[in-house]
Design an enzyme around this catalytic site. Sequence first.
Site, PDB file in Angstrom:
ATOM      1  N   ASP A   1     -49.264  30.707  -6.375  1.00 30.41           N
ATOM      2  CA  ASP A   1     -50.240  29.451  -6.726  1.00 30.41           C
ATOM      3  C   ASP A   1     -50.896  29.905  -8.034  1.00 30.41           C
ATOM      4  OD1 ASP A   1     -51.406  27.069  -6.362  1.00 30.41           O
ATOM      5  OD2 ASP A   1     -52.979  27.615  -4.760  1.00 30.41           O
TER       6      ASP A   1
ATOM      7  N   GLY B   1     -61.293  28.217   7.934  1.00 27.48           N
ATOM      8  CA  GLY B   1     -62.300  28.919   7.291  1.00 27.48           C
ATOM      9  C   GLY B   1     -63.055  28.147   6.122  1.00 27.48           C
TER      10      GLY B   1
END
Length: 864
Positions: free
Chosen positions: A720, A583
């Site tokens: 992250d 996406g």
Amino acid sequence: MMRHLSDALFLPLIVIQLLGTVTSQVNPGVCRYALGMSSGQIPDEDISASSQWSESTAARYGRLDGEEGDGAWCPITVEPDHLKEFLQIDLRSLHFITLVGTQGRHAGGMGNEFAQMYKIKYSRDGSRWISWRNRQGKQVIEGNRNTYDIALRDMQPPIIARLVRFMPVIDHSMNVCMRVELYGCEWLDGLVSYNAPAGQQMNLPAYPVYLNDSVYDGAVIYSMTEGLGQLTDGVCGEDDFTLSHVHNGWPGYDYVGWNNDSFPGGSIEIMFEFDRIRNFTSMKVHCNNMFSRHVKAFQQVVCHFRSDSDWETTPLAFSPVEDEKNPSARFITVKLANHMASAIKCQFYFADAWMLFSEITFQSDTAMYNTTPPSTPKPGTSPPPSPEDDPTHKVDDSNTRILIGCLVAIIFILVAIIVIILWRQVWQKMLEKASRRILDDELTASLSIQSETFSYNHTSNRPGTAGEQESNSTYERIFPLGPDYQEPSRLICKLPEFAQSSEEPASAAAAAASKSTTQTVVQDGAPHYAEADIVNLQGVTGGNTYAIPAVTMDLLSGKDVVVEEFPRKLLTFKEKLGEGQFGEVHLCEAEGMQEFINEDYLFDVPEGQPVLVAVKMLRSDANKNARNDFLKEIKIMSRLKDPNIIRLLAVCIYSDPLCMITEYMENGDLNQFLSRHEPEGQLALLSSAPTVSFGDLCYMATQIASGMKYLSSLNFVHRDLATRNCLVGKNYTIKIADFGMSRNLYSGDYYRIQGRAVLPIRWMSWESILLGKFTTASDVWAYAVTLWEILNFCKEQPYSQLTDEQVIENTGEFFRDQKRQIYLPQPVLCPDSLYKIMLNCWRRNAKERPSFQELHRALLDLQP
């Protein structure tokens, strides 16, 4: 291929550095840069004088080659044999000064005053002034013979000082004027004094050898105290110390030496004092090893460290390999394991009758000197000439032949490197083909303890099994790392609102926990979740950020999504922020968003105005697993409610493409925000750049710690954390996000593994890279790297001097724990107390790292 070739072209610079540093950490022959009198880099307020003729001959006019005012600094009176007049220069920090230049007052032919002789005094702290003397003990320096020529004089020995005074000397009444310049470079060692036993005399059959420190500028009686001398003058001794007189005056001149018979304990003690607390990586000691004269390098050194007022209780010991075959003098490098200290006390143990040192240097939180020009020389400056070439101002080329030889060697090295790179390319392709079948399975990387080399394990990926297939072969790139592992500190930490609900009693929750938390044990004995126990949210970008325990996900599975469906027609697309395998992420404006969100959330936007939002959009052709993961992520994100975590505002899930709408902050991500700003100070004023204060940096870092404290309380592992994943709002408000991976802007921050997975290895802990373990402790590691980015204003990528492969190799050093690992250096703006916190976050043992609760509390204490 081009990347490897660029790496190859970078290697000669490293080779030149290494060749230069063989002689000494600072090279007096190259450290000869004008320090700013001529160029104006030294401001007027840092130049002062004892007196002046008039305002037009004030100290600020005493700049070499300058003709402002009446053309020079001129004191009122200079009397024979009575030194009281001086021109003083404040360099603001310690400098290694190798050369001075003087000039008289010319003033367009109207001046006729100059200093025929002068002395120099210097100080490192302003409290104690030292008279410079040359290697023969002479203090008076020959000055100028006319008003216009520049007289350059080598400082032998060089001086290490912050404050320097030029003091004119006359033997009969005369007027004196001076213009001056200092040459050298910044003293990065930070060493301000060493205390040691006085050097001794060796009696050879033919003549005595004097091994005293003849240029020591402290007190010398039975010992040397509070000074610097031959051990820091940048000159290394000869292999045969008895020949030193050929160059400098008498045998043994370059060395300071001691006899074992004079020290009943079998060792000498040297204490080194530094300008501030520093993070020490190594100490280099240049030793003589002429064993035919009963001289050897030290047998062992034991170093004690003092950071504040107390000495550490645990010393560091190092024993070099004894060498009775090669009599050459050599540098011995002692790794100091990143100890924080303002003083180091070392005991050097004798290996033979005599021990001779000629140079001792330290590598700490500042960069090493090299023999190439500095990376940031002062504008308009260049290396000055040697005194012998005074009229033409040529650079001293005494090392030309050495440099030519080095360049020839570098050419051969380059050819060899290119051949190796080509061979590696072919070999890597063969290795990829051989491992293609293995890459279809989930792999995790581990280290083979027996061989201390990387090997890869093929895990069965089922709870309670530990089937693995070992390979003894080493490899240079890390294969897929099993990104679905984590190690929450407590299984029972669940989302607060579901701890005990009416639908699921506490006993049922405990049973679910017991059923779904099968653990595997890794080689350090600490349990972590097997893959089946972690919810794998693929995400629109192809990477999963938050790792959620299955226990927590089970508790959420029976709950409805608590966010509203938002009409797509009210979204106006502004910009594509990023895209991934499944996406895209868009920046949009949403009209009437206030009507669709919970009452507990307030927008800082006027009523009726569109709201800036980020829209994660799943492609309509995404597979079933991706769609399921997308819905799970919506469910998880809807439960995250913290001021420093990006909030899920609404969704579009009644038709394709599926969308989730989250907050977006008007100042974008923290990485881009800080890179456009400068720290407060003179440089920012000159460039008119927007500034951010240290206090504001701490405020932003505190907010990140607060958001991570909230996530860790839910056993969520971000995986992250970096400045690219933090968004900035008004008044330095920070919110943690998760779509930095999708942005092409940050593709260089991720390491792609065999074209399949991408990992932010420069932010990852060693156990995440090598063992596939993602835990709150690994998030703590990434937080310290994020803090390092913030304090560097995001001007540099972490470990920018290392390639991706070298970063991975460095994680192996953390695993082996032999004190060879490389840490990120201390940023200029970072106080020692904050850097110590960062080092604690990078501890090898994950259990010894601080929690986010502790980090948040520590950051609050640091705020002004």
